[in-house]
Design an enzyme around this catalytic site. Sequence first.
Site, PDB file in Angstrom:
ATOM      1  N   SER A  48       0.856  -1.241  -0.029  1.00  0.00           N
ATOM      2  CA  SER A  48       0.023   0.097  -0.085  1.00  0.00           C
ATOM      3  C   SER A  48       0.949   1.420   0.184  1.00  0.00           C
ATOM      4  O   SER A  48       0.138   2.362   0.009  1.00  0.00           O
ATOM      5  CB  SER A  48      -0.789   0.229   1.183  1.00  0.00           C
ATOM      6  N   LYS A  51       0.078   3.694  -2.629  1.00  0.00           N
ATOM      7  CA  LYS A  51      -0.880   4.753  -2.702  1.00  0.00           C
ATOM      8  C   LYS A  51      -0.243   6.024  -2.490  1.00  0.00           C
ATOM      9  O   LYS A  51      -1.076   7.319  -2.523  1.00  0.00           O
ATOM     10  CB  LYS A  51      -1.929   4.356  -1.523  1.00  0.00           C
ATOM     11  N   SER A 111      -5.890   3.538   4.487  1.00  0.00           N
ATOM     12  CA  SER A 111      -5.492   2.561   3.362  1.00  0.00           C
ATOM     13  C   SER A 111      -6.575   1.749   2.608  1.00  0.00           C
ATOM     14  O   SER A 111      -6.229   0.804   2.241  1.00  0.00           O
ATOM     15  CB  SER A 111      -4.250   1.680   3.855  1.00  0.00           C
TER      16      SER A 111
END
Length: 413
Positions: A48, A51, A111
Amino acid sequence: MLALPSGNQAEAAPAGINLEVKSAIMVEPTTGRILYKMNENEALPPASMTKMMTELLTLEAVKSGKISWDDKVKTSEYGHWMGRYGGSRVYLGLGEVRTVKELYEAMAIYSANDATVMLAEHISGTEENFAKLMNQKAAEIGMDNSYFVTSTGYPASGLKQFIPNAEGDNLMTAKDSAILAREIIMNHPEALEISSIPRKFFRGEDSPQKVRMDNWNFMLPSLVYGFEGVDGLKTGHTDAAKYCFTGTAERNGMRIITVVMGAETEAKRFAETKKLMTHGFNNYKMQTIATQGKEIEGFETVEVRKGKELEARAIPERNLVVPVRIDDEANYKPVVTTQEVIAPVKKGQSIGKIGVEYSGEDLQEYLRPTDQEQVMVQLVAKEEVEKGGMVRLFFRAIKSFVVGIFDSITGMF
Protein backbone atom coordinates in the site's frame (compact mmCIF):
# COMPACT_ATOMS: atom_id res chain seq x y z
CA MET A 1 28.75 25.07 -6.89
CA LEU A 2 28.52 22.41 -4.22
CA ALA A 3 32.05 21.20 -3.57
CA LEU A 4 32.27 17.75 -2.01
CA PRO A 5 35.06 15.23 -1.46
CA SER A 6 35.45 12.94 -4.47
CA GLY A 7 33.98 9.46 -4.38
CA ASN A 8 31.55 10.19 -1.58
CA GLN A 9 28.71 7.80 -0.94
CA ALA A 10 26.04 7.93 1.73
CA GLU A 11 26.74 6.07 4.92
CA ALA A 12 25.72 2.46 4.42
CA ALA A 13 25.98 1.08 7.93
CA PRO A 14 26.47 3.66 10.67
CA ALA A 15 27.48 2.43 14.09
CA GLY A 16 24.53 1.36 16.18
CA ILE A 17 22.20 0.56 13.28
CA ASN A 18 21.59 -3.06 12.37
CA LEU A 19 18.37 -3.09 10.35
CA GLU A 20 16.38 -6.29 9.93
CA VAL A 21 14.70 -5.35 6.66
CA LYS A 22 15.30 -5.98 2.96
CA SER A 23 16.02 -2.37 2.08
CA ALA A 24 16.00 1.05 3.70
CA ILE A 25 16.88 4.70 3.24
CA MET A 26 16.87 7.94 5.25
CA VAL A 27 16.73 11.37 3.61
CA GLU A 28 16.60 15.05 4.59
CA PRO A 29 13.86 16.35 2.27
CA THR A 30 14.68 20.05 1.78
CA THR A 31 17.99 19.13 0.12
CA GLY A 32 17.39 15.53 -0.88
CA ARG A 33 20.58 14.48 0.91
CA ILE A 34 20.77 10.78 1.77
CA LEU A 35 21.78 10.17 5.38
CA TYR A 36 21.61 6.37 5.26
CA LYS A 37 20.97 3.70 2.65
CA MET A 38 20.80 -0.10 2.40
CA ASN A 39 19.86 -1.94 -0.81
CA GLU A 40 18.03 1.25 -1.72
CA ASN A 41 17.86 0.45 -5.45
CA GLU A 42 16.35 -3.03 -5.10
CA ALA A 43 12.86 -3.07 -6.64
CA LEU A 44 10.42 -4.77 -4.27
CA PRO A 45 6.64 -5.08 -3.90
CA PRO A 46 5.57 -1.85 -2.13
CA ALA A 47 2.09 -3.00 -1.09
CA SER A 48 0.00 0.00 0.00
CA MET A 49 2.96 2.40 -0.15
CA THR A 50 1.82 2.47 -3.79
CA LYS A 51 -0.97 4.74 -2.59
CA MET A 52 1.52 7.58 -2.09
CA MET A 53 1.54 7.96 -5.88
CA THR A 54 -2.26 8.04 -5.92
CA GLU A 55 -2.10 10.65 -3.16
CA LEU A 56 0.34 12.75 -5.16
CA LEU A 57 -1.72 12.62 -8.35
CA THR A 58 -4.90 13.45 -6.43
CA LEU A 59 -3.24 16.41 -4.75
CA GLU A 60 -1.94 17.63 -8.09
CA ALA A 61 -5.33 17.24 -9.74
CA VAL A 62 -6.96 19.29 -6.98
CA LYS A 63 -4.25 21.95 -7.12
CA SER A 64 -4.55 22.29 -10.89
CA GLY A 65 -8.35 22.53 -10.74
CA LYS A 66 -8.92 19.31 -12.68
CA ILE A 67 -10.96 18.01 -9.76
CA SER A 68 -12.26 19.47 -6.50
CA TRP A 69 -12.30 18.19 -2.93
CA ASP A 70 -16.08 18.58 -3.09
CA ASP A 71 -16.54 16.54 -6.27
CA LYS A 72 -19.04 13.75 -5.76
CA VAL A 73 -17.88 10.31 -6.89
CA LYS A 74 -20.32 7.47 -7.59
CA THR A 75 -19.03 4.02 -6.65
CA SER A 76 -18.50 1.72 -9.64
CA GLU A 77 -18.67 -2.08 -9.77
CA TYR A 78 -14.90 -2.25 -9.29
CA GLY A 79 -15.02 0.10 -6.30
CA HIS A 80 -17.87 -1.92 -4.81
CA TRP A 81 -15.99 -5.20 -5.38
CA MET A 82 -13.03 -3.72 -3.51
CA GLY A 83 -15.46 -2.65 -0.80
CA ARG A 84 -16.47 -6.30 -0.35
CA TYR A 85 -13.19 -8.16 -0.85
CA GLY A 86 -10.33 -5.66 -1.10
CA GLY A 87 -8.40 -5.89 2.16
CA SER A 88 -8.48 -2.61 4.07
CA ARG A 89 -11.71 -0.90 2.95
CA VAL A 90 -14.62 1.32 3.95
CA TYR A 91 -17.29 -0.95 2.39
CA LEU A 92 -18.40 1.33 -0.43
CA GLY A 93 -21.81 0.28 -1.71
CA LEU A 94 -22.59 0.02 -5.42
CA GLY A 95 -23.63 3.50 -6.54
CA GLU A 96 -22.75 5.07 -3.17
CA VAL A 97 -21.70 8.70 -3.59
CA ARG A 98 -18.79 10.16 -1.62
CA THR A 99 -16.68 13.30 -2.03
CA VAL A 100 -13.08 13.32 -3.18
CA LYS A 101 -12.07 14.58 0.26
CA GLU A 102 -13.80 11.68 2.00
CA LEU A 103 -12.18 9.18 -0.33
CA TYR A 104 -8.73 10.76 0.05
CA GLU A 105 -8.97 10.66 3.84
CA ALA A 106 -10.03 7.01 3.75
CA MET A 107 -7.01 6.25 1.57
CA ALA A 108 -4.45 8.28 3.52
CA ILE A 109 -5.61 7.37 7.04
CA TYR A 110 -7.02 3.87 6.64
CA SER A 111 -5.40 2.70 3.38
CA ALA A 112 -8.88 1.93 2.01
CA ASN A 113 -8.52 0.15 -1.33
CA ASP A 114 -12.08 0.83 -2.48
CA ALA A 115 -11.68 4.57 -1.87
CA THR A 116 -8.35 4.55 -3.71
CA VAL A 117 -9.81 2.86 -6.79
CA MET A 118 -12.60 5.44 -6.94
CA LEU A 119 -10.10 8.30 -6.87
CA ALA A 120 -8.18 6.68 -9.71
CA GLU A 121 -11.33 6.26 -11.79
CA HIS A 122 -12.49 9.80 -11.04
CA ILE A 123 -9.20 11.28 -12.25
CA SER A 124 -8.52 9.06 -15.27
CA GLY A 125 -11.71 7.20 -16.12
CA THR A 126 -10.22 3.76 -15.50
CA GLU A 127 -7.53 2.38 -13.23
CA GLU A 128 -5.63 1.23 -16.31
CA ASN A 129 -5.42 4.82 -17.56
CA PHE A 130 -4.51 5.98 -14.07
CA ALA A 131 -1.65 3.46 -13.90
CA LYS A 132 -0.24 4.99 -17.08
CA LEU A 133 -0.39 8.39 -15.37
CA MET A 134 1.38 6.90 -12.34
CA ASN A 135 4.23 5.63 -14.49
CA GLN A 136 4.49 8.94 -16.34
CA LYS A 137 4.75 10.82 -13.06
CA ALA A 138 7.32 8.33 -11.74
CA ALA A 139 9.54 8.97 -14.77
CA GLU A 140 9.03 12.72 -14.46
CA ILE A 141 10.24 12.94 -10.86
CA GLY A 142 13.16 10.52 -11.21
CA MET A 143 11.70 7.27 -9.85
CA ASP A 144 13.84 5.23 -12.21
CA ASN A 145 13.25 1.76 -10.79
CA SER A 146 9.50 1.68 -10.13
CA TYR A 147 6.54 0.27 -12.02
CA PHE A 148 2.79 0.56 -11.39
CA VAL A 149 -0.16 -1.47 -12.62
CA THR A 150 -2.70 -0.62 -9.89
CA SER A 151 -3.53 2.45 -7.84
CA THR A 152 -3.65 0.55 -4.56
CA GLY A 153 -0.77 -1.89 -4.30
CA TYR A 154 -3.29 -4.69 -3.85
CA PRO A 155 -1.86 -7.81 -5.53
CA ALA A 156 -2.94 -7.66 -9.18
CA SER A 157 -3.36 -11.43 -9.36
CA GLY A 158 -6.04 -11.26 -6.68
CA LEU A 159 -8.32 -8.82 -8.50
CA LYS A 160 -10.40 -11.56 -10.17
CA GLN A 161 -12.41 -10.06 -13.04
CA PHE A 162 -10.69 -6.72 -12.49
CA ILE A 163 -7.15 -7.95 -13.13
CA PRO A 164 -5.37 -5.15 -15.02
CA ASN A 165 -4.38 -5.58 -18.64
CA ALA A 166 -0.69 -5.23 -17.86
CA GLU A 167 2.28 -7.47 -17.19
CA GLY A 168 3.69 -7.99 -13.73
CA ASP A 169 2.78 -6.15 -10.55
CA ASN A 170 3.73 -2.98 -8.71
CA LEU A 171 7.41 -2.56 -7.84
CA MET A 172 9.19 0.26 -6.06
CA THR A 173 12.60 0.80 -4.49
CA ALA A 174 13.28 2.37 -1.12
CA LYS A 175 15.02 5.23 -2.91
CA ASP A 176 12.06 5.82 -5.22
CA SER A 177 9.71 5.69 -2.24
CA ALA A 178 11.75 8.46 -0.63
CA ILE A 179 11.62 10.51 -3.84
CA LEU A 180 7.85 10.10 -3.93
CA ALA A 181 7.40 10.98 -0.26
CA ARG A 182 9.62 14.02 -0.70
CA GLU A 183 7.54 15.20 -3.66
CA ILE A 184 4.39 15.04 -1.50
CA ILE A 185 5.92 16.72 1.55
CA MET A 186 7.72 19.54 -0.27
CA ASN A 187 4.97 20.41 -2.77
CA HIS A 188 1.84 19.43 -0.84
CA PRO A 189 2.57 19.83 2.89
CA GLU A 190 -1.18 19.84 3.56
CA ALA A 191 -1.03 16.07 3.03
CA LEU A 192 0.59 15.75 6.46
CA GLU A 193 -2.48 17.32 8.08
CA ILE A 194 -4.44 14.25 6.96
CA SER A 195 -1.77 11.56 7.33
CA SER A 196 -1.29 12.63 10.97
CA ILE A 197 -4.95 12.04 11.94
CA PRO A 198 -4.91 9.08 14.39
CA ARG A 199 -8.50 8.00 13.70
CA LYS A 200 -11.67 9.17 12.00
CA PHE A 201 -15.10 7.79 11.15
CA PHE A 202 -15.99 7.28 7.51
CA ARG A 203 -19.55 8.47 6.80
CA GLY A 204 -19.49 10.30 10.15
CA GLU A 205 -19.52 9.09 13.75
CA ASP A 206 -23.31 9.26 13.95
CA SER A 207 -23.97 7.16 10.84
CA PRO A 208 -25.24 3.60 11.35
CA GLN A 209 -22.92 2.61 8.47
CA LYS A 210 -19.90 4.31 10.00
CA VAL A 211 -16.45 2.74 9.67
CA ARG A 212 -13.86 3.56 12.29
CA MET A 213 -10.65 4.35 10.46
CA ASP A 214 -7.67 3.79 12.75
CA ASN A 215 -4.45 5.05 11.21
CA TRP A 216 -2.12 2.18 10.32
CA ASN A 217 0.86 4.41 11.15
CA PHE A 218 1.27 3.31 14.76
CA MET A 219 4.23 5.69 15.19
CA LEU A 220 1.98 8.73 15.38
CA PRO A 221 2.70 10.23 18.83
CA SER A 222 -0.61 9.21 20.39
CA LEU A 223 -0.52 5.60 19.14
CA VAL A 224 1.09 2.40 20.39
CA TYR A 225 4.59 2.91 18.92
CA GLY A 226 4.41 6.69 19.20
CA PHE A 227 7.56 8.63 18.25
CA GLU A 228 7.88 12.37 18.82
CA GLY A 229 7.47 14.38 15.62
CA VAL A 230 6.01 11.65 13.38
CA ASP A 231 3.20 12.93 11.15
CA GLY A 232 3.22 10.58 8.16
CA LEU A 233 3.23 8.93 5.80
CA LYS A 234 2.23 5.44 4.51
CA THR A 235 2.40 1.83 5.58
CA GLY A 236 2.05 -1.25 3.40
CA HIS A 237 1.62 -5.00 3.79
CA THR A 238 1.04 -8.00 1.57
CA ASP A 239 2.41 -11.53 1.74
CA ALA A 240 4.92 -10.70 -0.99
CA ALA A 241 5.94 -7.29 0.33
CA LYS A 242 5.87 -8.25 4.01
CA TYR A 243 5.72 -5.11 6.18
CA CYS A 244 6.79 -1.74 4.74
CA PHE A 245 6.68 1.83 5.97
CA THR A 246 7.54 5.23 4.58
CA GLY A 247 7.71 7.49 7.61
CA THR A 248 8.46 11.13 8.23
CA ALA A 249 9.07 13.16 11.36
CA GLU A 250 10.19 16.65 12.30
CA ARG A 251 12.14 17.74 15.37
CA ASN A 252 13.99 20.96 16.18
CA GLY A 253 13.53 22.37 12.70
CA MET A 254 14.78 19.26 10.91
CA ARG A 255 12.58 16.82 8.99
CA ILE A 256 13.62 13.38 7.84
CA ILE A 257 12.04 10.76 5.60
CA THR A 258 12.66 7.08 6.26
CA VAL A 259 11.72 4.00 4.25
CA VAL A 260 11.91 0.38 5.36
CA MET A 261 10.79 -2.50 3.14
CA GLY A 262 10.43 -6.20 3.81
CA ALA A 263 10.23 -6.30 7.61
CA GLU A 264 9.02 -9.61 9.00
CA THR A 265 6.32 -8.25 11.33
CA GLU A 266 4.18 -5.20 11.84
CA ALA A 267 6.04 -4.32 15.04
CA LYS A 268 9.42 -4.79 13.33
CA ARG A 269 8.73 -2.21 10.62
CA PHE A 270 8.16 0.41 13.31
CA ALA A 271 11.09 -0.73 15.45
CA GLU A 272 13.47 -0.48 12.47
CA THR A 273 12.05 2.92 11.54
CA LYS A 274 12.64 4.07 15.11
CA LYS A 275 16.30 3.05 14.80
CA LEU A 276 16.68 5.16 11.68
CA MET A 277 14.88 8.20 13.04
CA THR A 278 16.72 8.08 16.34
CA HIS A 279 20.05 7.94 14.52
CA GLY A 280 19.04 10.79 12.23
CA PHE A 281 17.92 13.17 14.95
CA ASN A 282 20.79 12.28 17.30
CA ASN A 283 23.53 12.77 14.72
CA TYR A 284 22.36 15.49 12.32
CA LYS A 285 21.03 19.01 12.47
CA MET A 286 20.23 21.81 10.02
CA GLN A 287 22.90 24.50 9.66
CA THR A 288 22.57 27.89 8.00
CA ILE A 289 25.51 28.40 5.63
CA ALA A 290 24.36 31.79 4.29
CA THR A 291 21.67 34.08 5.69
CA GLN A 292 19.11 35.88 3.57
CA GLY A 293 20.03 39.55 3.20
CA LYS A 294 23.36 39.23 5.05
CA GLU A 295 26.58 39.82 3.13
CA ILE A 296 29.01 36.89 2.93
CA GLU A 297 32.50 37.62 4.20
CA GLY A 298 34.89 37.79 1.26
CA PHE A 299 32.05 38.07 -1.26
CA GLU A 300 30.50 41.39 -0.24
CA THR A 301 30.60 42.90 -3.74
CA VAL A 302 30.51 41.91 -7.39
CA GLU A 303 32.20 43.86 -10.19
CA VAL A 304 29.82 45.79 -12.46
CA ARG A 305 30.72 46.88 -15.99
CA LYS A 306 29.51 50.17 -17.48
CA GLY A 307 27.91 51.23 -14.22
CA LYS A 308 27.84 54.50 -12.34
CA GLU A 309 29.44 52.45 -9.58
CA LEU A 310 32.19 49.88 -10.12
CA GLU A 311 30.66 47.31 -7.81
CA ALA A 312 27.31 46.08 -6.55
CA ARG A 313 26.71 45.01 -2.97
CA ALA A 314 25.74 41.33 -2.96
CA ILE A 315 23.51 39.36 -0.59
CA PRO A 316 21.86 35.90 -0.55
CA GLU A 317 18.31 35.86 -1.89
CA ARG A 318 17.27 33.34 0.78
CA ASN A 319 18.80 31.25 3.51
CA LEU A 320 21.11 28.43 2.48
CA VAL A 321 20.45 25.65 4.99
CA VAL A 322 21.81 22.11 4.82
CA PRO A 323 21.90 19.03 7.07
CA VAL A 324 25.25 18.53 8.79
CA ARG A 325 26.59 15.94 11.16
CA ILE A 326 26.75 17.30 14.69
CA ASP A 327 30.35 18.32 15.60
CA ASP A 328 31.20 18.59 11.88
CA GLU A 329 29.78 22.10 11.40
CA ALA A 330 33.15 23.84 10.93
CA ASN A 331 33.83 21.92 7.72
CA TYR A 332 31.03 23.68 5.83
CA LYS A 333 31.38 27.14 4.33
CA PRO A 334 29.73 29.14 1.55
CA VAL A 335 31.35 29.37 -1.86
CA VAL A 336 30.27 31.97 -4.42
CA THR A 337 30.39 31.93 -8.20
CA THR A 338 29.64 35.20 -9.97
CA GLN A 339 28.55 36.04 -13.48
CA GLU A 340 29.37 38.97 -15.75
CA VAL A 341 27.27 41.91 -14.59
CA ILE A 342 26.60 44.89 -16.87
CA ALA A 343 24.74 47.99 -15.69
CA PRO A 344 22.01 48.88 -15.18
CA VAL A 345 21.49 46.47 -12.28
CA LYS A 346 18.15 46.23 -10.51
CA LYS A 347 17.80 45.65 -6.79
CA GLY A 348 17.28 41.90 -6.26
CA GLN A 349 18.74 40.98 -9.66
CA SER A 350 20.67 37.71 -9.76
CA ILE A 351 24.41 38.31 -10.01
CA GLY A 352 25.76 34.93 -8.93
CA LYS A 353 25.12 31.71 -7.02
CA ILE A 354 26.01 30.44 -3.56
CA GLY A 355 26.85 26.82 -2.89
CA VAL A 356 28.48 24.83 -0.13
CA GLU A 357 32.11 23.81 0.15
CA TYR A 358 32.73 20.83 2.41
CA SER A 359 36.21 19.86 3.64
CA GLY A 360 35.38 17.07 6.07
CA GLU A 361 35.06 13.32 5.74
CA ASP A 362 31.32 12.76 6.24
CA LEU A 363 29.91 10.76 3.35
CA GLN A 364 27.34 12.52 1.19
CA GLU A 365 24.96 11.69 -1.64
CA TYR A 366 21.68 13.03 -3.03
CA LEU A 367 18.49 11.36 -4.24
CA ARG A 368 18.82 12.80 -7.75
CA PRO A 369 21.64 14.58 -9.61
CA THR A 370 19.54 17.74 -9.86
CA ASP A 371 19.04 17.89 -6.08
CA GLN A 372 22.67 18.85 -5.48
CA GLU A 373 22.32 21.80 -7.86
CA GLN A 374 19.03 22.91 -6.30
CA VAL A 375 20.71 23.31 -2.91
CA MET A 376 22.36 26.44 -4.30
CA VAL A 377 20.76 29.87 -3.76
CA GLN A 378 20.93 33.05 -5.80
CA LEU A 379 23.32 35.87 -4.98
CA VAL A 380 21.43 39.11 -5.69
CA ALA A 381 22.15 42.84 -5.83
CA LYS A 382 21.47 44.60 -2.53
CA GLU A 383 20.70 47.87 -4.32
CA GLU A 384 20.41 49.11 -7.88
CA VAL A 385 23.39 50.30 -9.89
CA GLU A 386 22.62 52.85 -12.58
CA LYS A 387 24.27 52.78 -15.97
CA GLY A 388 27.18 55.21 -16.15
CA GLY A 389 26.98 58.26 -18.40
CA MET A 390 29.04 58.53 -21.59
CA VAL A 391 31.47 61.06 -20.12
CA ARG A 392 32.03 59.00 -16.96
CA LEU A 393 32.62 55.82 -18.95
CA PHE A 394 34.95 57.66 -21.40
CA PHE A 395 37.24 59.00 -18.67
CA ARG A 396 37.10 55.64 -16.84
CA ALA A 397 38.30 53.94 -20.03
CA ILE A 398 41.14 56.49 -20.42
CA LYS A 399 42.19 55.91 -16.82
CA SER A 400 42.16 52.15 -17.29
CA PHE A 401 44.24 52.53 -20.46
CA VAL A 402 46.87 54.70 -18.76
CA VAL A 403 47.04 52.44 -15.73
CA GLY A 404 47.47 49.47 -18.04
CA ILE A 405 50.41 51.09 -19.84
CA PHE A 406 52.03 52.06 -16.54
CA ASP A 407 51.67 48.53 -15.20
CA SER A 408 53.22 47.15 -18.40
CA ILE A 409 56.22 49.47 -18.14
CA THR A 410 56.66 48.70 -14.45
CA GLY A 411 56.61 45.02 -15.24
CA MET A 412 59.61 45.43 -17.54
CA PHE A 413 61.93 46.36 -14.68
